[in-house]
Design an enzyme around this catalytic site. Structure first.
Site, PDB file in Angstrom:
ATOM      1  N   HIS A   1      22.852   5.774  90.023  1.00  0.00           N
ATOM      2  CA  HIS A   1      22.503   5.049  88.803  1.00  0.00           C
ATOM      3  C   HIS A   1      23.228   5.746  87.658  1.00  0.00           C
ATOM      4  O   HIS A   1      23.028   6.929  87.416  1.00  0.00           O
ATOM      5  CB  HIS A   1      20.992   5.043  88.567  1.00  0.00           C
ATOM      6  CG  HIS A   1      20.623   4.213  87.379  1.00  0.00           C
ATOM      7  ND1 HIS A   1      20.298   2.880  87.474  1.00  0.00           N
ATOM      8  CD2 HIS A   1      20.603   4.515  86.055  1.00  0.00           C
ATOM      9  CE1 HIS A   1      20.072   2.398  86.262  1.00  0.00           C
ATOM     10  NE2 HIS A   1      20.243   3.369  85.387  1.00  0.00           N
ATOM     11  N   CYS A   2      24.074   5.002  86.953  1.00  0.00           N
ATOM     12  CA  CYS A   2      24.911   5.625  85.928  1.00  0.00           C
ATOM     13  C   CYS A   2      24.365   5.323  84.523  1.00  0.00           C
ATOM     14  O   CYS A   2      24.339   4.169  84.101  1.00  0.00           O
ATOM     15  CB  CYS A   2      26.348   5.114  86.046  1.00  0.00           C
ATOM     16  SG  CYS A   2      27.426   5.811  84.774  1.00  0.00           S
ATOM     17  N   PRO A   3      23.924   6.358  83.786  1.00  0.00           N
ATOM     18  CA  PRO A   3      23.399   6.106  82.438  1.00  0.00           C
ATOM     19  C   PRO A   3      24.473   5.636  81.459  1.00  0.00           C
ATOM     20  O   PRO A   3      24.168   4.934  80.500  1.00  0.00           O
ATOM     21  CB  PRO A   3      22.845   7.476  82.016  1.00  0.00           C
ATOM     22  CG  PRO A   3      23.512   8.465  82.894  1.00  0.00           C
ATOM     23  CD  PRO A   3      23.853   7.773  84.170  1.00  0.00           C
TER      24      PRO A   3
ATOM     25  N   ASN B   1      24.476   2.114  82.028  1.00  0.00           N
ATOM     26  CA  ASN B   1      23.097   1.619  82.114  1.00  0.00           C
ATOM     27  C   ASN B   1      22.933   0.616  83.251  1.00  0.00           C
ATOM     28  O   ASN B   1      22.354  -0.458  83.087  1.00  0.00           O
ATOM     29  CB  ASN B   1      22.664   0.987  80.780  1.00  0.00           C
ATOM     30  CG  ASN B   1      21.180   0.716  80.733  1.00  0.00           C
ATOM     31  OD1 ASN B   1      20.398   1.384  81.417  1.00  0.00           O
ATOM     32  ND2 ASN B   1      20.774  -0.274  79.967  1.00  0.00           N
TER      33      ASN B   1
END
Ligand SMILES: [Zn+2]
Ligand SMILES: [Zn+2]
Length: 334
Positions: A152-154, A157
């Site tokens: 999950h890549c911030p 998002n």
């Protein structure tokens, strides 16, 4: 509105902060490069035109792949992977794990599932109440199971997985190209401003432009190298443990050769490899595997986290995060 719902809304809003930050930096870099450098600083019209054309090509490709990564909805398992009503009720009533496994095994018989948990059990998601397809993982941030989940890549998002992994890798590649082009073309003006050979109001922007581009380049390069290595090995960030197949674990189980590994992500038509359009091969449920573990001896392969892979992952993550924090700190103190 219930407090938990308010909290969720706040969390959802806050999760866009890294994306807004990246976009603000990109907008400023556009203004600094086009207006302050090309229009106000560079005296030669030919140089201006060449720089502007190449810059805009890099900029468009970078933004295109970035937004494709952000807006691509993660692929979720289809309804066949959810337990049928009768089995679900039976599963919930049952308290013994062995009996629950028997129920799952019965349903999984009709599904294309070849991987198991470390202990050899059917992979089941209690949150989504479904049997996880191979390489599918539950994302606690998105609260859903995502096919061939990578991480999950911030910064986008979004979950990076089967539906957008190609876009994500291209986003890393084009952002690196964008930074390296800016840094290399700004360098001579950076030196001139630094040594006071020229002194205009563009000084601040040009100095920072070089600095920010160079820092981002270093940061993204480590991440990009790591993902190219993962693609070459047909692995995912989340899959640091060797996948366990029906006949036992095999850390290279999904590796089918460098070129074929590459085509699984980028597709089999080379002309589309550099474009952020969807060309990845497969359906996200089944993946070609090499014929492994057909004898019992191979089943003894260690399936603990590979220390080499784990070290690489930690190193790349640390370099990326430290550089970003350093960049932010210096940016704020100036
Ligand atoms: Zn799930
Ligand atoms: Zn997610």
């Amino acid at each position: 509105m219930a407090p938990s719902r308010v909290l969720r809304c706040c969390q959802r809003g806050l999760s866009w902060i890294p994306v807004i930050f990246i976009n603000l930096v990109v907008c400023w870099s556009y203004y600094a490069y086009v207006v302050q450098l090309c229009i106000y600083t560079i005296p030669n019209p030919e140089e201006q035109v060449i720089y502007l054309v190449v810059f805009h090509v890099c900029f468009v490709m970078f933004m295109w792949s970035y937004w494709k990564t952000i807006i691509s909805k993660p692929s979720n398992p289809s309804k066949e992977f959810f337990l049928p009503k009768a089995e679900k009720e039976q599963y919930e009533k049952e308290e013994r794990p062995e009996a629950q496994q028997e129920i799952l095994k019965k349903v999984a018989k009709n599904l294309p599932i070849y991987t198991r948990t470390g202990s050899g059990a059917i992979r089941y998601c209690d949150c989504c109440q479904l049997i996880k397809p191979d390489r599918c993982h539950h994302c606690s941030t998105c609260d859903q199971c995502v096919l061939k989940m990578d991480h999950h890549c911030p910064w986008v998002n979004n979950c990076v997985g089967f539906s957008n992994y190609k876009f994500f890798v291209l986003f890393l590649a084009y952002s690196m190209l964008y930074c390296v082009f800016i840094a290399s073309t700004v360098l001579q003006y950076f030196i001139k401003f630094w040594t006071n050979q020229i002194d205009t109001h563009a000084k601040f922007h040009v100095l920072f432009l070089f600095f920010v581009a160079a820092m981002f380049f270093v940061s993204i390069m480590s991440l990009f190298t790591y993902h190219i290595w993962l693609i070459a090995k047909n692995m995912t960030t989340i899959g640091l443990r060797a996948p366990v197949f029906r006949n036992g674990p095999d850390k290279n189980g999904f590796t089918v050769g460098f070129y074929k590994n590459l085509t699984q992500v980028f597709g089999d038509q080379k002309r589309y490899w550099c474009l952020p359009v969807y060309t990845s091969l497969g359906d996200g449920y089944t993946f070609p595997t090499r014929l492994v573990n057909l004898d019992s001896e191979q089943g003894n392969v260690d399936h603990q986290a590979d220390p080499k892979r784990y070290f690489c992952y930690c190193l790349f993550s640390t370099v990326t995060y430290v550089t970003n924090i350093l960049l932010l700190t210096i940016f704020l103190t100036f």
